[in-house]
Design a protein around this motif. Structure first.
Motif, mmCIF file in Angstrom:
data_model
loop_
_atom_site.group_PDB
_atom_site.id
_atom_site.type_symbol
_atom_site.label_atom_id
_atom_site.label_comp_id
_atom_site.label_asym_id
_atom_site.label_seq_id
_atom_site.Cartn_x
_atom_site.Cartn_y
_atom_site.Cartn_z
ATOM 1 N N GLN A 177 34.018 18.188 5.310
ATOM 2 C CA GLN A 177 34.029 16.753 5.564
ATOM 3 C C GLN A 177 35.477 16.301 5.498
ATOM 4 O O GLN A 177 36.328 16.998 4.945
ATOM 5 C CB GLN A 177 33.198 16.010 4.517
ATOM 6 N N VAL A 209 40.122 8.918 2.170
ATOM 7 C CA VAL A 209 41.474 8.355 2.161
ATOM 8 C C VAL A 209 41.417 6.923 1.630
ATOM 9 O O VAL A 209 41.371 5.963 2.384
ATOM 10 C CB VAL A 209 42.059 8.331 3.598
ATOM 11 N N TRP A 263 40.112 0.094 3.027
ATOM 12 C CA TRP A 263 39.524 1.246 3.753
ATOM 13 C C TRP A 263 38.017 1.115 3.948
ATOM 14 O O TRP A 263 37.428 1.910 4.663
ATOM 15 C CB TRP A 263 39.881 2.579 3.085
ATOM 16 N N THR A 264 37.403 0.104 3.309
ATOM 17 C CA THR A 264 35.968 -0.081 3.495
ATOM 18 C C THR A 264 35.643 -1.105 4.592
ATOM 19 O O THR A 264 34.482 -1.319 4.905
ATOM 20 C CB THR A 264 35.322 -0.590 2.181
ATOM 21 N N PRO A 316 34.996 -3.077 8.126
ATOM 22 C CA PRO A 316 34.627 -2.717 9.499
ATOM 23 C C PRO A 316 35.901 -2.630 10.344
ATOM 24 O O PRO A 316 36.750 -3.517 10.265
ATOM 25 C CB PRO A 316 33.753 -3.900 9.946
ATOM 26 N N GLY A 317 36.059 -1.539 11.096
ATOM 27 C CA GLY A 317 37.280 -1.355 11.877
ATOM 28 C C GLY A 317 38.188 -0.299 11.288
ATOM 29 O O GLY A 317 39.187 0.073 11.900
ATOM 30 N N MET A 349 38.030 3.619 10.040
ATOM 31 C CA MET A 349 37.175 4.813 10.100
ATOM 32 C C MET A 349 38.038 6.053 9.994
ATOM 33 O O MET A 349 39.228 6.010 10.289
ATOM 34 C CB MET A 349 36.480 4.902 11.468
ATOM 35 N N PRO A 350 37.439 7.192 9.641
ATOM 36 C CA PRO A 350 38.196 8.436 9.735
ATOM 37 C C PRO A 350 38.395 8.831 11.207
ATOM 38 O O PRO A 350 37.543 8.529 12.054
ATOM 39 C CB PRO A 350 37.297 9.462 9.040
ATOM 40 N N ALA A 378 35.609 10.840 12.630
ATOM 41 C CA ALA A 378 34.411 10.082 12.983
ATOM 42 C C ALA A 378 34.530 9.544 14.408
ATOM 43 O O ALA A 378 33.564 9.569 15.185
ATOM 44 C CB ALA A 378 34.199 8.938 11.993
ATOM 45 N N ILE A 418 33.807 12.263 16.771
ATOM 46 C CA ILE A 418 32.373 12.502 16.911
ATOM 47 C C ILE A 418 31.791 11.533 17.946
ATOM 48 O O ILE A 418 30.985 11.919 18.792
ATOM 49 C CB ILE A 418 31.663 12.362 15.546
ATOM 50 N N PRO A 428 38.068 5.038 21.257
ATOM 51 C CA PRO A 428 38.656 3.989 20.417
ATOM 52 C C PRO A 428 39.457 2.998 21.261
ATOM 53 O O PRO A 428 40.218 3.393 22.138
ATOM 54 C CB PRO A 428 39.577 4.758 19.477
ATOM 55 N N CYS A 431 45.466 -4.167 15.128
ATOM 56 C CA CYS A 431 44.740 -3.208 15.963
ATOM 57 C C CYS A 431 43.241 -3.511 15.896
ATOM 58 O O CYS A 431 42.789 -4.271 15.039
ATOM 59 C CB CYS A 431 45.029 -1.769 15.520
ATOM 60 N N GLY A 432 42.505 -2.915 16.816
ATOM 61 C CA GLY A 432 41.056 -3.088 16.802
ATOM 62 C C GLY A 432 40.400 -2.096 15.866
ATOM 63 O O GLY A 432 39.318 -2.342 15.315
ATOM 64 N N LEU A 433 41.054 -0.957 15.728
ATOM 65 C CA LEU A 433 40.468 0.145 14.978
ATOM 66 C C LEU A 433 41.593 0.901 14.285
ATOM 67 O O LEU A 433 42.610 1.205 14.911
ATOM 68 C CB LEU A 433 39.744 1.061 15.976
ATOM 69 N N THR A 462 42.000 6.843 10.185
ATOM 70 C CA THR A 462 42.804 7.526 9.177
ATOM 71 C C THR A 462 42.360 8.985 9.032
ATOM 72 O O THR A 462 41.230 9.354 9.374
ATOM 73 C CB THR A 462 42.669 6.843 7.804
#
Lengths: 106, 461
Positions: free
Chosen positions: B115, B119, B124-125, B127-128, B130-131, B134, B137, B146, B250-252, B255
């Motif tokens: 996994q 980070v 980091w929690t 919305p927007g 993500m790892p 991910a 995927i 993205p 940024c939108g996303l 990390t």
């Protein structure tokens, strides 16, 4: 800048779509989407609010590890959206805080 | 399938390669994988995509053959199948479509993969955020790319995702690297050995060349990540680099800080684990054939120690041959002879690890978290709350759980365990973190499903 979705969908001719409802609103998804992917493609907004501090979350790890994508699917609470494939007619409800305890009389 | 000789958990490169070798020498193999299709994360959905989506690159397309090799009468695959318990026997309990069953076999190969290393930083929690893996995927499974994304962190995957985004026509807005100049210099002494893995090294250089050619703004030595929600749902990302504070919208925000073995299943199975200091993670202890200290249990692939897809497939084949030998389907001589070329390939592929592990080590920035940073995402416990518990006498993860609930949410510590251990060991410099444990069930299952299982005899798939 207003973020509608944080993703572009690459046009993919020949992929069939399915329709599901999210809190009563119909949305379309591609048939091979996970429910988490369908939600991310549809909206930039939170798909859950946390149980302790009521903060917004969306799907995070996309591989079944983090449990941030929990939603209610067809009446079942705390389903991992990233581990669930979309189906035609699926009824999704977004969770906010702890799910309501529903008593049963049987 | 009735009475498999071998149960393989996980159909990534290790599991698929092992199944192919075992089945073709006469073993009956049952594969259990919780995803809907084979491939693991690295080759996710490759059987459906094949040569479509060429922008995902040749490394991804390499998985096609492994998936095709699963088409064999001795291989039975169950997908959407989550193993939530393993017991001596070996015996596994697994859930599929809301129904659990118990299956036993003389041998069990745990190829549970990796996994992304969590980070944690303020925001980091949101919305927007993500790892990067991910997002990859989503590219592989849903052709979702993205939008207005910044890539931030460290590691080869960050460059790969950047290159894939460039080739798909949606390049990242910036690449913010935590790698420092001294890390790059320290890693250089491992380059001569890494040259034995020249194709991998050249692949990495190719990715960097692509990022430079497309003039993606790059920052290095970045620290003090912080994300906040901006107007209209954007992410306001700030960090320090080269002595200056930077702010980007940024939108996303994607990390990455490398990957770590997924060890909940190997821990719960009672296998001994060791701390790998160079990769700052635990992995199950195994020998060259993937044998563990538990009878009938082998491990292979990134779940046995991070080494990448090529090594995973090799390790899967080696484990399969050892199991074939123990099943008396091949002799020890055949096992050794047929494994000779794989052993050479393994050595060459591993030659790049000291370089990669030094160049892209998790940076200290993520080990010196500010008190406000959430560490446990499920229970929303901050680094400050954890430090307060340590100050009050907590000395291990169990104390931390009791005192704060960190690690007791639905992810069962998968997102916070390494960080919690880091905070616990912050004041100690000598010993490695204590032996990790995990308790069954290693994935949550509804009580009703458990109750239904108790009233059934042992079933066979």
């Amino acid at each position: 800048m207003k973020v509608v979705s944080r993703f572009y969908r690459l046009s993919d001719a020949g992929t069939r779509t399915v329709t599901l409802t999210v809190d009563g609103t119909p949305i379309t998804a591609q048939e091979r989407d996970s429910l988490a992917a369908a939600l991310l493609a549809h909206s930039a907004k939170a798909s859950r609010r946390t149980t302790r501090l009521d903060t917004p979350r969306t799907a995070y790890c996309m591989m079944g590890v983090c449990f941030d994508c929990l939603v209610e699917v067809d009446g079942h609470a705390n389903v991992q959206a990233c581990m669930t494939q979309v189906r035609e007619g699926m009824v999704v409800r977004l969770q906010s805080g702890l799910p309501e305890m529903r008593g049963r009389n049987d | 399938m009735t009475d498999p000789d071998l149960i393989i958990v996980g159909s990534g490169p290790a599991g698929m390669a092992a199944a192919s070798v075992a089945a073709r020498s006469g073993a009956r193999v049952l594969i259990l994988d919780e995803q809907p299709r084979p491939g693991g994360q690295i080759y996710r959905n490759i059987g459906e995509n094949r040569d479509r989506l060429g922008w995902l690159g040749k490394g991804y397309a390499a998985g096609t053959e492994l998936v095709d090799d699963l088409d064999h009468p001795n291989i039975h695959c169950e997908f959407g199948a989550t193993v939530w318990r393993s017991d001596p026997g070996p015996t596994v309990c697994w859930s599929q479509n809301g129904h659990s069953q118990v299956t036993s076999a003389p041998y069990l190969l745990l190829a549970t993969g990796a996994q992304e290393r969590p980070v944690p930083f303020p925001g980091w929690t949101l919305p927007g955020v993500m790892p990067a893996g991910a997002a990859q995927i989503l590219m592989k499974t849903s052709t979702l790319l993205p939008r207005d994304a910044i890539l931030a962190g460290s590691g080869p995957l960050l460059y790969l995702v950047a290159a894939q985004m460039i080739d798909a026509g949606t390049p990242p807005k910036a690449l913010v690297e935590t790698q420092t100049r001294s890390m790059a210099i320290r890693s250089a002494r491992h380059l001569p050995r890494a040259a034995f893995a020249l194709p991998l090294l050249l692949k990495g250089l190719g990715l960097l060349h692509k990022i430079r050619k497309h003039r993606i703004p790059r920052f290095t030595g970045a620290t003090a990540f912080r994300a906040e929600t901006g107007n209209g749902g954007t992410i306001q990302f700030s960090f320090d680099a080269s002595g200056k504070a930077h702010h980007h919208e940024c939108g996303l925000l994607l990390t990455h800080q490398g990957v770590v073995p997924s060890t909940h299943m190997t821990r719960a199975a009672g296998i001994a684990h060791e701390w790998k200091a160079t990769q700052e993670c635990f992995h199950p202890t195994s020998d060259l054939w993937g044998r563990t200290d538990q009878p009938g249990l082998h491990v292979a692939g990134d779940g046995a120690g991070i080494a990448g897809a090529e090594v995973a497939a090799i390790a899967g084949r080696l484990a399969a041959r050892d199991i074939l030998h123990q099943l008396r389907l091949i002799s020890a001589g055949t096992r050794d002879q047929t494994s000779a070329s794989d052993r050479g390939a393994l050595w060459r592929a591993l030659a790049i690890r000291p370089f990669l592990d030094t160049a892209y080590a998790p940076t200290e920035a993520f080990q010196s978290l500010t008190d406000e940073t959430i560490v446990c995402r499920c229970e929303e416990i901050t680094a400050g709350e954890l430090r307060a518990a340590v100050a009050e006498g907590a000395t291990g993860p169990r104390h931390i759980k009791t005192a704060t609930r960190a690690g007791m949410g639905p992810c069962q510590g998968r997102m916070c365990d390494l960080t919690v251990r880091g905070i616990l060991s912050a004041n100690k410099t000598t010993e490695p973190p204590a032996q990790p444990r995990a308790r069954n069930p290693i994935k949550p299952i509804p009580l009703g499903e458990l109750a239904a299982l108790a009233s059934e005899p042992e079933t066979k798939p």
